[in-house]
Structure formats: structure tokens, C-alpha cells
Write an enzyme that holds these catalytic residues in place. Structure first.
Site, PDB file in Angstrom:
ATOM      1  N   GLY A  38      -9.468   3.708  -6.221  1.00 50.90           N
ATOM      2  CA  GLY A  38     -10.241   3.155  -4.817  1.00 50.90           C
ATOM      3  C   GLY A  38     -11.297   1.532  -4.677  1.00 50.90           C
ATOM      4  O   GLY A  38     -11.365   1.144  -4.312  1.00 50.90           O
ATOM      5  N   ARG A  83      -8.797   7.809 -19.953  1.00 46.68           N
ATOM      6  CA  ARG A  83      -9.943   7.019 -19.532  1.00 46.68           C
ATOM      7  C   ARG A  83     -11.346   7.366 -20.249  1.00 46.68           C
ATOM      8  O   ARG A  83     -11.884   6.086 -20.731  1.00 46.68           O
ATOM      9  CB  ARG A  83     -10.477   8.137 -17.961  1.00 46.68           C
ATOM     10  CG  ARG A  83     -10.198   7.575 -16.508  1.00 46.68           C
ATOM     11  CD  ARG A  83     -10.842   8.651 -15.495  1.00 46.68           C
ATOM     12  NE  ARG A  83     -10.375   7.767 -14.143  1.00 46.68           N
ATOM     13  CZ  ARG A  83     -10.352   8.212 -13.284  1.00 46.68           C
ATOM     14  NH1 ARG A  83     -11.029   9.718 -13.161  1.00 46.68           N
ATOM     15  NH2 ARG A  83      -9.241   8.159 -11.901  1.00 46.68           N
ATOM     16  N   GLY A 111      -3.842   4.840  -7.765  1.00 44.99           N
ATOM     17  CA  GLY A 111      -2.960   6.101  -8.585  1.00 44.99           C
ATOM     18  C   GLY A 111      -1.670   6.237  -8.633  1.00 44.99           C
ATOM     19  O   GLY A 111      -1.060   6.753  -9.802  1.00 44.99           O
ATOM     20  N   LYS A 138       1.098   4.780   4.331  1.00 45.67           N
ATOM     21  CA  LYS A 138       0.751   4.165   5.070  1.00 45.67           C
ATOM     22  C   LYS A 138       0.403   3.201   6.103  1.00 45.67           C
ATOM     23  O   LYS A 138      -0.262   3.397   4.702  1.00 45.67           O
ATOM     24  CB  LYS A 138      -0.284   5.135   5.666  1.00 45.67           C
ATOM     25  CG  LYS A 138      -0.122   6.576   6.618  1.00 45.67           C
ATOM     26  CD  LYS A 138      -1.295   7.333   6.547  1.00 45.67           C
ATOM     27  CE  LYS A 138      -0.976   8.569   7.725  1.00 45.67           C
ATOM     28  NZ  LYS A 138      -1.606   9.992   7.723  1.00 45.67           N
TER      29      LYS A 138
HETATM   30  P1  AMP Z   1      -0.037   6.203  -0.618  1.00 47.75           P
HETATM   31  O1  AMP Z   1      -1.514   6.827  -1.339  1.00 47.75           O
HETATM   32  O2  AMP Z   1      -0.438   5.895   0.372  1.00 47.75           O
HETATM   33  O3  AMP Z   1       0.034   5.238  -1.532  1.00 47.75           O
HETATM   34  O4  AMP Z   1       1.033   6.499  -0.676  1.00 47.75           O
HETATM   35  C1  AMP Z   1       1.507   7.615  -1.774  1.00 47.75           C
HETATM   36  C2  AMP Z   1       2.622   8.198  -0.963  1.00 47.75           C
HETATM   37  O5  AMP Z   1       3.455   7.862  -0.549  1.00 47.75           O
HETATM   38  C3  AMP Z   1       3.706   8.960  -2.741  1.00 47.75           C
HETATM   39  O6  AMP Z   1       3.393  10.472  -2.473  1.00 47.75           O
HETATM   40  C4  AMP Z   1       5.026   8.497  -1.393  1.00 47.75           C
HETATM   41  O7  AMP Z   1       5.568   9.694  -2.019  1.00 47.75           O
HETATM   42  C5  AMP Z   1       4.870   8.273  -1.081  1.00 47.75           C
HETATM   43  N1  AMP Z   1       6.088   7.272   0.338  1.00 47.75           N
HETATM   44  C6  AMP Z   1       6.263   6.118  -0.225  1.00 47.75           C
HETATM   45  N2  AMP Z   1       7.368   6.601   0.244  1.00 47.75           N
HETATM   46  C7  AMP Z   1       7.768   6.446   1.541  1.00 47.75           C
HETATM   47  C8  AMP Z   1       8.733   6.926   2.761  1.00 47.75           C
HETATM   48  N3  AMP Z   1       9.633   5.902   2.854  1.00 47.75           N
HETATM   49  N4  AMP Z   1       8.428   8.482   3.916  1.00 47.75           N
HETATM   50  C9  AMP Z   1       7.235   8.984   3.485  1.00 47.75           C
HETATM   51  N5  AMP Z   1       6.727   9.465   1.944  1.00 47.75           N
HETATM   52  C10 AMP Z   1       6.585   8.245   1.348  1.00 47.75           C
END
Ligand code: AMP
Length: 395
Positions: free
Chosen positions: A376, A35, A353, A197
């Protein structure tokens, strides 16, 4: 949109909001200076013009004044990166700081103490913003990471510089890169949306659905879609309260002629662990007791094929639990496919991230067109929102 290239900074004091919210280790040493390096071009242009620079930033989430969040920990790194010994003001406002700013000579740089030592910063306090504004002649916002916050130094301050305000080179590049994905983009456009999610990405998907040709949905969020399509997902991550949203997205995609690509096979595990037993199985036939933790080999080929055929690519979120070696292959393959497509002339933007961490971890940072510095802020722009920090500069 005015940028620093519209100004000549000779004999001027530039007050720059930067994002120096960098990670520090237990010994308060900077562990990743990306950064700071990203802000360098803006700072250098001002110094080369014959002006001086006052840098303001936050660091972490202090509750009042907390020494561990002091920006004095980063003085040496900022000095090394810019190539000028940086001066430090132990408070971002006040008589001493005003004096230090007034005495600053052309070619010199003054770093202010953490803005968030004053609760007025996050509150967007006008009087606090006015005090900050007294320090410089021209206000520059170069902090994309906080452009979605209406804080004193990112948004409110702009009103005290009716004419003399502009975007720094980093922020201008962020806006330009996102615009070249969402508008003016060369087709086919593909967005890869992954992560845990679906709930955190719904608004993004809905906003981009008619701007892209393909959406690849991977990671944990894919299972909510697979379930609503009638698949058996075993013990995979699912958001049962978002099944209707997933259905809406699938319907909308059909209406808009946007192709949604879901995994067809997965690496399933019998535990959320590096030591778990694994098997490759059909993404729609995952046995009970097993959870899909990465894209499977057929999926990787399919996703790579879609990416190879794209001229514009946006990537946000991993397609598996890439932090564990065993479940990182799908995310690596996405990264490699994007790197290959970029080498063939596609424009690729990576943000958020986890995908940025993945791209760096797998040595692909130099092989994509642009890495966004703000998670974000980027998501909010992708959701179609106007960011307060950007809007304030346009007034
Ligand atoms: P996000 O912060 O929503 O972008 O999610 C990132 C996180 O999603 C990472 O830490 C991954 O380990 C997790 N992730 C990716 N694929 C899966 C999966 N199939 N089941 C559970 N967690 C997951």
C-alpha cells in the site's frame, strides 16, 4: 533526509518502529521472516555503535488485546535473526515498560507488545505517542509498510523528537529505490502494471505516465482497455464503469508520447479453474463463454522484448492468474525478462503483494534489483502522494 548513519548510538536508546507484521501459522510459528530480516541492518548498526534498541510494531488487526496477535510469538525468531536474546515487554506503554526500557543496557534489545492492542495507535493519539516517546532517546522509523498511515508510532511520535529522529536503513532504501525509478531514472523506463482491476491502479498509471516511456498493462485490468479499443473480450474480467477512465489514460499516453502495451493474444479458459479447457486466442477476438486468464505466447514475446530494451523497470501486479499453474506462464516470463534485463545492468524494482509473491515463488528474488516491502505504501508513493510517516520525519 537524516538516516541512522548521521547518528552515533553509543549509550543511546534507539526507539525503532519496525514492521514485524509477519505471517504466523496455526501454531503461531513465523512462516516468513523476510520483514524481520529486512530490519536487521538498522538494529545491528545501533548495537555495534554501543547503544540499545527498543522495537515497536503491530501484528495483524487485533480488536483490543487478543493473545493470538501477541508479539511474544515472534521473540525467538527476532532473537535468532539479530543474534541477541531479545527481552519482551508485555505492554508497549506503562510503568513496567518504562522501567524495562530505563534498565536496558547497551547491546540489549527490548521488544514491545503489539501497538495495536491500544486503539490509540491507529487513532494517532498524541498522548499515547508521547508515552511511547518516553522510552527512547532517538526515534527511528524503519517501517515502510505502515509509512502511509498517520498512526501514533509511525507519524505522531516524531514531534516528540524534534532533533533526534531519522530513517532506518530499510526505509531509506525504499525511498531511494522508488526515487530512482520515478526521478533520476535511466531511460527507457518501463512500468509493468498488472492485477485484477484497473480501478485500484488508475492513480498510479496517471502519475507515472509522464515519467515512463512504456507501460505494459496486463492481467484482468487489460480487458477494460481492450474493450474500450473495440475488442471483443468474451467473458473476461471487465470494469464497465471504468471504460471512460481507460480511454482517458489512452489519450493521456498519446499526448505524453508514452507507449501503452496491451496483450495481443491470451490464454482463454471456459471457466475460472485449473481444470478449465483452454485455447490461445486473439486478445481482441475472445469468444463468448471464454475468459482471458493469462498472456498468450505472442504477447509474452512482445512484453519480453520491451523489457529487454529497458534500463529502468517497475513491476506491480501479475499479468495472469499466476496462482494457478495453467495461467502462470505470462507472469513467469515477465519475471524472467526482468531478471535478464537486470543482469544486463537495468535497475528493477518489484513491489505489491502479488508480484512479490510471484517473484519469490518463481525463484527470482535475488535476480531483481530491489523488492519493496510495502504494498500500500509503495502504491501511494507511485500515486505521487506524500506519505505521512515520511513527511513527519522531515519536519
Ligand atoms: P491485484 O491485487 O489487483 O494486484 O490483483 C492480483 C490478482 O489478479 C491475482 O490474484 C491474479 O490472479 C488476478 N488476475 C490476474 N490476471 C487476471 C485475469 N486475466 N483475470 C482475472 N484475474 C486476474
Amino acid at each position: 533526509m537524516k538516516t541512522i548513519n548521521d547518528f552515533i548510538f553509543e549509550n543511546k536508546k534507539a526507539l525503532i518502529r519496525v514492521d514485524f507484521n509477519v505471517p504466523l501459522n496455526d501454531e503461531f510459528k513465523v512462516t516468513d521472516a523476510t520483514r524481520i530480516e529486512a530490519a536487521k541492518p538498522t538494529i545491528v548498526k545501533i548495537l555495534e555503535d554501543g547503544g540499545s534498541v527498543i522495537l515497536m510494531s503491530h501484528l495483524g488487526r487485533p480488536q483490543g488485546v487478543e493473545e493470538k496477535f501477541s508479539l511474544n510469538h515472534i521473540i525467538n525468531v527476532v532473537s535468532d535473526v539479530i543474534g541477541v536474546q531479545v527481552k519482551f515487554a508485555a505492554n508497549c506503554i506503562g510503568d513496567d515498560t518504562e522501567k524495562a526500557a530505563a534498565e536496558l543496557q547497551n547491546g540489549e534489545v527490548l521488544l514491545l507488545e503489539n501497538l495495536r492492542f491500544h486503539p490509540e495507535e491507529k487513532a494517532g493519539d498524541k498522548i499515547f505517542a508521547e508515552k511511547l516517546s518516553k522510552l527512547g532517546d532517538i526515534y527511528i522509523n524503519d517501517a515502510f509498510g505502515t509509512a502511509h498511515r498517520a498512526h501514533a508510532s509511525t507519524t505522531i511520535i516524531a514531534q516528540f523528537f524534534p532533533e533526534n529522529k531519522c530513517f532506518g536503513l530499510l526505509l531509506a532504501k525504499e525511498i531511494e529505490s522508488l526515487n530512482s525509478v520515478l526521478h533520476n531514472s535511466k531511460k527507457p523506463v518501463t512500468a509493468i502494471i498488472g492485477g485484477a482491476k484497473v480501478s485500484s491502479k488508475i492513480d498510479v498509471i496517471k502519475n507515472i505516465i509522464d515519467k515512463v516511456d512504456n507501460i505494459i498493462i496486463g492481467g484482468g485490468m487489460a480487458f477494460t482497455f481492450i474493450k474500450v479499443k473495440g475488442g471483443k473480450i468474451g467473458d473476461s474480467l471487465v470494469e464497465n464503469d471504468k471504460l471512460d477512465v481507460a480511454q482517458d489514460i489512452l489519450n493521456l499516453a498519446k499526448q505524453k508520447n508514452t507507449r501503452i502495451h496491451l496483450p495481443i493474444d491470451v490464454i482463454a479458459a471456459d471457466a475460472f479453474s485449473e481444470d478449465a479447457n483452454t485455447q490461445i486466442c486473439d486478445a481482441f477476438e475472445i469468444p463468448d463463454g471464454w475468459m482471458g486468464l493469462d498472456a498468450g505466447p505472442k504477447t509474452n514475446i512482445g512484453f519480453s522484448f520491451v523489457i529487454a530494451d529497458s534500463k529502468t523497470i517497475l513491476w506491480n501486479g501479475p499479468v495472469g492468474v499466476f496462482e494457478m499453474d495453467k495461467f502462470s506462464k505470462g507472469t513467469i516470463e515477465i519475471g524472467n525478462a526482468i531478471a535478464d534485463a537486470t543482469a544486463e545492468g537495468a535497475f528493477s524494482l518489484v513491489g505489491g503483494g502479488d508480484s512479490v509473491a510471484a517473484v519469490k515463488q518463481f525463484g527470482l528474488a535475488k535476480k531483481v534489483s530491489y523488492i519493496s516491502t510495502g504494498g500500500g505504501a509503495m502504491l501511494e508513493m507511485l500515486e505521487g502522494k506524500t506519505l505521512p510517516g515520511i513527511e513527519a520525519m522531515m519536519k
